[in-house]
Design a protein around this motif. Sequence first.
Motif, short mmCIF file in Angstrom:
data_model
loop_
_atom_site.label_atom_id
_atom_site.label_comp_id
_atom_site.label_asym_id
_atom_site.label_seq_id
_atom_site.Cartn_x
_atom_site.Cartn_y
_atom_site.Cartn_z
N LEU A 78 10.45 3.33 2.12
CA LEU A 78 9.22 2.59 2.41
C LEU A 78 9.35 1.70 3.65
N GLY A 79 10.58 1.51 4.13
CA GLY A 79 10.80 0.69 5.31
C GLY A 79 10.85 -0.80 5.01
N VAL A 80 11.29 -1.14 3.78
CA VAL A 80 11.42 -2.55 3.40
C VAL A 80 12.81 -2.76 2.81
N THR A 81 13.18 -4.03 2.60
CA THR A 81 14.45 -4.31 1.94
C THR A 81 14.28 -4.15 0.44
N ASP A 82 15.40 -4.02 -0.26
CA ASP A 82 15.31 -3.89 -1.72
C ASP A 82 14.77 -5.18 -2.34
N THR A 83 15.04 -6.32 -1.72
CA THR A 83 14.49 -7.59 -2.20
C THR A 83 12.97 -7.60 -2.07
N SER A 84 12.47 -7.14 -0.94
CA SER A 84 11.02 -7.07 -0.73
C SER A 84 10.38 -6.12 -1.73
N GLU A 110 0.83 -1.21 0.00
CA GLU A 110 0.00 0.00 0.00
C GLU A 110 0.86 1.26 0.00
N ARG A 111 1.95 1.24 0.77
CA ARG A 111 2.86 2.39 0.79
C ARG A 111 3.49 2.60 -0.59
N TYR A 112 3.88 1.50 -1.25
CA TYR A 112 4.47 1.57 -2.58
C TYR A 112 3.46 2.14 -3.58
N GLU A 113 2.23 1.63 -3.54
CA GLU A 113 1.20 2.11 -4.46
C GLU A 113 0.91 3.60 -4.23
N GLN A 114 0.87 4.02 -2.98
CA GLN A 114 0.63 5.43 -2.68
C GLN A 114 1.79 6.30 -3.19
N LEU A 115 3.01 5.82 -3.02
CA LEU A 115 4.17 6.55 -3.51
C LEU A 115 4.10 6.72 -5.02
N LEU A 116 3.70 5.66 -5.73
CA LEU A 116 3.59 5.75 -7.19
C LEU A 116 2.48 6.70 -7.62
N GLU A 154 7.31 9.26 -11.01
CA GLU A 154 8.63 9.30 -11.64
C GLU A 154 9.76 8.87 -10.70
N ILE A 155 9.43 8.59 -9.44
CA ILE A 155 10.45 8.26 -8.45
C ILE A 155 11.28 7.05 -8.86
#
Length: 53
Positions: free
Chosen positions: A33-39, A8-14, A19-20
Amino acid sequence: MITASATERYEQLLKTTPEIMLHAPVKYVASYLGVTDTSLSRIRAGAKGAAHG
């Protein structure tokens, strides 16, 4: 207080800053976002699959 999931945080950021992903390295976006790059890579793959499926 209910917190949003990583997806949800990723979708909101997009929605707010689409363009991020073109300008910032994945590891920095993941950290924001508070996650690992793998996640984050898994979240992104899931989002692409959901959009095409």
